[in-house]
Design a protein around this motif. Structure first.
Motif, PDB file in Angstrom:
ATOM      1  N   UNK A  53       0.817  -1.223   0.000  1.00  0.00           N
ATOM      2  CA  UNK A  53       0.000   0.000   0.000  1.00  0.00           C
ATOM      3  C   UNK A  53       0.848   1.269   0.000  1.00  0.00           C
ATOM      4  N   UNK A  54       2.175   1.129  -0.080  1.00  0.00           N
ATOM      5  CA  UNK A  54       3.063   2.292  -0.007  1.00  0.00           C
ATOM      6  C   UNK A  54       3.038   3.101  -1.301  1.00  0.00           C
ATOM      7  N   UNK A  55       3.579   4.294  -1.200  1.00  0.00           N
ATOM      8  CA  UNK A  55       3.718   5.157  -2.367  1.00  0.00           C
ATOM      9  C   UNK A  55       5.202   5.320  -2.669  1.00  0.00           C
ATOM     10  N   UNK A  56       5.522   5.965  -3.788  1.00  0.00           N
ATOM     11  CA  UNK A  56       6.910   6.104  -4.213  1.00  0.00           C
ATOM     12  C   UNK A  56       7.781   6.829  -3.194  1.00  0.00           C
ATOM     13  N   UNK A  57       7.173   7.725  -2.424  1.00  0.00           N
ATOM     14  CA  UNK A  57       7.960   8.480  -1.446  1.00  0.00           C
ATOM     15  C   UNK A  57       7.894   7.879  -0.041  1.00  0.00           C
ATOM     16  N   UNK A  58       7.298   6.703   0.089  1.00  0.00           N
ATOM     17  CA  UNK A  58       7.252   6.051   1.399  1.00  0.00           C
ATOM     18  C   UNK A  58       8.650   5.604   1.810  1.00  0.00           C
ATOM     19  N   UNK A  59       8.956   5.745   3.089  1.00  0.00           N
ATOM     20  CA  UNK A  59      10.252   5.322   3.615  1.00  0.00           C
ATOM     21  C   UNK A  59      10.137   3.904   4.175  1.00  0.00           C
ATOM     22  N   UNK A  60      10.907   2.998   3.609  1.00  0.00           N
ATOM     23  CA  UNK A  60      10.834   1.607   4.045  1.00  0.00           C
ATOM     24  C   UNK A  60      11.251   1.459   5.513  1.00  0.00           C
ATOM     25  N   UNK A  61      12.144   2.313   5.974  1.00  0.00           N
ATOM     26  CA  UNK A  61      12.560   2.248   7.377  1.00  0.00           C
ATOM     27  C   UNK A  61      11.390   2.505   8.309  1.00  0.00           C
ATOM     28  N   UNK A  62      10.541   3.442   7.929  1.00  0.00           N
ATOM     29  CA  UNK A  62       9.358   3.758   8.736  1.00  0.00           C
ATOM     30  C   UNK A  62       8.350   2.618   8.663  1.00  0.00           C
ATOM     31  N   UNK A  63       8.123   2.108   7.453  1.00  0.00           N
ATOM     32  CA  UNK A  63       7.175   1.016   7.282  1.00  0.00           C
ATOM     33  C   UNK A  63       7.581  -0.192   8.111  1.00  0.00           C
ATOM     34  N   UNK A  64       8.859  -0.508   8.069  1.00  0.00           N
ATOM     35  CA  UNK A  64       9.364  -1.673   8.780  1.00  0.00           C
ATOM     36  C   UNK A  64       9.306  -1.475  10.293  1.00  0.00           C
ATOM     37  N   UNK A  65       9.630  -0.266  10.743  1.00  0.00           N
ATOM     38  CA  UNK A  65       9.603   0.035  12.177  1.00  0.00           C
ATOM     39  C   UNK A  65       8.193  -0.066  12.740  1.00  0.00           C
ATOM     40  N   UNK A  66       7.225   0.461  11.993  1.00  0.00           N
ATOM     41  CA  UNK A  66       5.826   0.402  12.441  1.00  0.00           C
ATOM     42  C   UNK A  66       5.367  -1.049  12.543  1.00  0.00           C
ATOM     43  N   UNK A  67       5.692  -1.846  11.526  1.00  0.00           N
ATOM     44  CA  UNK A  67       5.317  -3.266  11.532  1.00  0.00           C
ATOM     45  C   UNK A  67       5.981  -3.992  12.697  1.00  0.00           C
TER      46      UNK A  67
END
Length: 218
Positions: A131-145
């Motif tokens: 569900x991410x967008x091109x400007x999503x930061x994978x570090x943030x996505x991973x940390x939240x998960x």
């Protein structure tokens, strides 16, 4: 990372993981342990493509996979055909440490529980990539998960190290390239198939463990 997987025949492929988790479920929704383990082997290849960032999870997953494989191939392997039969067999034969005595550190139930917890993190992370967008930061996505799943089972030191490791993650497009599927749109579409399958396997296992009060095995 010494045990990183780099050979072409073992390169991570999201479709293979999708196919494996599709095989996990029987008609009556029992989870075949052999296919569960195979699915995790694919997820370990995914972690290893990222180098040492996820070494603390990857190495633990590999050791747990080896324990489950030894149980599957052991003299009592017939009782480990499915997660359901494993739980029934080990509880009936008092092979599960319910009292923190340390008597059964490599029981199938305890071993799989560790993979089960990590599977929730990967499910959440992969879904956030979907569900991410091109400007999503994978570090943030991973940390939240991570904070919504594995973090509560880790010590402060491990949580701190994980947070620092996540900052080194590659960008969204690099992740999509790692999937070995095709265009970003194709990756998103395949994640849309894979994540619900992983989620279903996770939830069936979660409900089974909750039913038998073994979600907090020491």
């Amino acid at each position: 990372m010494a045990d990183s997987v780099t050979s072409d025949d073992q390169k991570f492929c999201l479709k293979e993981v999708l196919d494996t988790f599709r095989l996990c479920l029987s008609e009556n929704k029992e989870v075949y342990l052999e296919h569960y383990v195979a699915g995790w082997r694919g997820l370990v290849r995914f972690l290893n493509t990222l180098g040492s960032v996820f070494g603390f999870i990857s190495k633990d997953a590999v050791s747990k996979i080896q324990i489950l494989v030894s149980l599957l191939k052991g003299e009592d392997g017939s009782h480990y055909s499915t997660i359901q039969s494993m739980v029934k067999y080990e509880l009936e034969n008092q092979l599960v440490d319910l009292t923190k005595s340390g008597a059964h550190p490599t029981s199938g139930c305890r071993t799989l529980l560790r993979l089960h917890r990590a599977l929730r993190w990967l499910e959440l992370f992969l879904d956030s990539l979907r569900t991410s967008t091109e400007d999503s930061k994978t570090s943030v996505l991973c940390s939240v998960a991570y904070n919504e799943s594995l973090a509560k089972f880790h010590s402060w030191v491990v949580r701190k190290a994980a947070g620092m490791a996540f900052c080194l993650l590659p960008g969204r497009q690099d992740f999509f390239d790692i999937m070995n599927v095709g265009t970003p749109e194709q990756v998103v579409a395949m994640l849309g198939e894979a994540v619900p399958l992983i989620s279903e396997v996770y939830q069936i296992t979660e409900d089974l463990y909750a039913q038998h009060n073994i979600l907090d095995l020491p």
